[in-house]
Scaffold this active site. Sequence first.
Site, PDB file in Angstrom:
ATOM      1  N   GLY A  46       0.844  -1.186   0.000  1.00  0.00           N
ATOM      2  CA  GLY A  46       0.000   0.000   0.000  1.00  0.00           C
ATOM      3  C   GLY A  46       0.879   1.235   0.000  1.00  0.00           C
ATOM      4  O   GLY A  46       2.004   1.191   0.507  1.00  0.00           O
ATOM      5  N   GLN A  51       2.667  10.126   1.326  1.00  0.00           N
ATOM      6  CA  GLN A  51       3.998   9.510   1.442  1.00  0.00           C
ATOM      7  C   GLN A  51       4.906   9.883   0.274  1.00  0.00           C
ATOM      8  O   GLN A  51       6.119   9.690   0.349  1.00  0.00           O
ATOM      9  CB  GLN A  51       3.887   7.978   1.507  1.00  0.00           C
ATOM     10  N   CYS A  88       5.560  -0.151   7.141  1.00  0.00           N
ATOM     11  CA  CYS A  88       5.166   1.057   6.415  1.00  0.00           C
ATOM     12  C   CYS A  88       6.379   1.514   5.623  1.00  0.00           C
ATOM     13  O   CYS A  88       7.485   1.518   6.150  1.00  0.00           O
ATOM     14  CB  CYS A  88       4.750   2.134   7.423  1.00  0.00           C
ATOM     15  N   LEU A  89       6.170   1.896   4.370  1.00  0.00           N
ATOM     16  CA  LEU A  89       7.301   2.330   3.535  1.00  0.00           C
ATOM     17  C   LEU A  89       7.971   3.590   4.089  1.00  0.00           C
ATOM     18  O   LEU A  89       9.120   3.865   3.759  1.00  0.00           O
ATOM     19  CB  LEU A  89       6.849   2.555   2.088  1.00  0.00           C
ATOM     20  N   HIS A 130      -4.730   1.292   7.614  1.00  0.00           N
ATOM     21  CA  HIS A 130      -3.390   1.905   7.704  1.00  0.00           C
ATOM     22  C   HIS A 130      -3.263   3.072   6.708  1.00  0.00           C
ATOM     23  O   HIS A 130      -2.802   4.162   7.076  1.00  0.00           O
ATOM     24  CB  HIS A 130      -2.333   0.825   7.414  1.00  0.00           C
ATOM     25  N   GLU A 131      -3.692   2.846   5.470  1.00  0.00           N
ATOM     26  CA  GLU A 131      -3.533   3.886   4.440  1.00  0.00           C
ATOM     27  C   GLU A 131      -4.476   5.059   4.680  1.00  0.00           C
ATOM     28  O   GLU A 131      -4.107   6.214   4.436  1.00  0.00           O
ATOM     29  CB  GLU A 131      -3.756   3.296   3.038  1.00  0.00           C
ATOM     30  N   HIS A 134      -2.915   7.440   6.989  1.00  0.00           N
ATOM     31  CA  HIS A 134      -1.938   8.344   6.355  1.00  0.00           C
ATOM     32  C   HIS A 134      -2.605   9.626   5.864  1.00  0.00           C
ATOM     33  O   HIS A 134      -2.000  10.695   5.892  1.00  0.00           O
ATOM     34  CB  HIS A 134      -1.284   7.662   5.130  1.00  0.00           C
TER      35      HIS A 134
HETATM   36 NI    NI Z   1       2.285   3.371   5.738  1.00  0.00          NI
END
Ligand code: NI
Length: 163
Positions: A46, A51, A88-89, A130-131, A134
């Site tokens: 994701g 991000q 998470c990236l 999660h997304e 963000h």
């Molecule tokens: Ni993330």
Amino acid sequence: MAVLNVLEYPNPALREAASEVIEFGNELKKLVADMWETMYLSKGVGLAAPQVGRALRLFVADWEGNRRVIINPMIIEAEGAERVDEGCLSFPGIYEEVTRPTKIRIVYRDENGERHDETAEGYLARIFSHETDHLNGRLLIDNLSALKRAFIRKKMSKKSRER
Ligand code: NI
């Protein structure tokens, strides 16, 4: 397509609340294509627009063949709770157990502006949750204990100074 730079914590842009997407045109489609390329290259499941430094309510997700472009999402129902490891990236190398609902109902638009009303379960529900966080400036670290949060903050700040 282009690979975008993924912002890492503690970049302040990750804390901004994103704006609704209003225009469903070519510019949006290009951003979505770039986000797919960036997510796959980073081996993520994701990726949210904030991000990559774009404060828009948009994310892409791909989990076990469920490939979604999710725009202006609203989680309208959530049930259950499960603690599972997630990453998470924006926090490379960090995996922590986070409690999330096991089932959610999410209303959103896709990149063509079409409306969807979807019920997701398990890890897909986790990714959506999660997304969506963000898009509200909420990060993985906010779901952890104060002690773990302090440890990760220190580790990530050290890393960002070294770059
Ligand atoms: Ni993330």
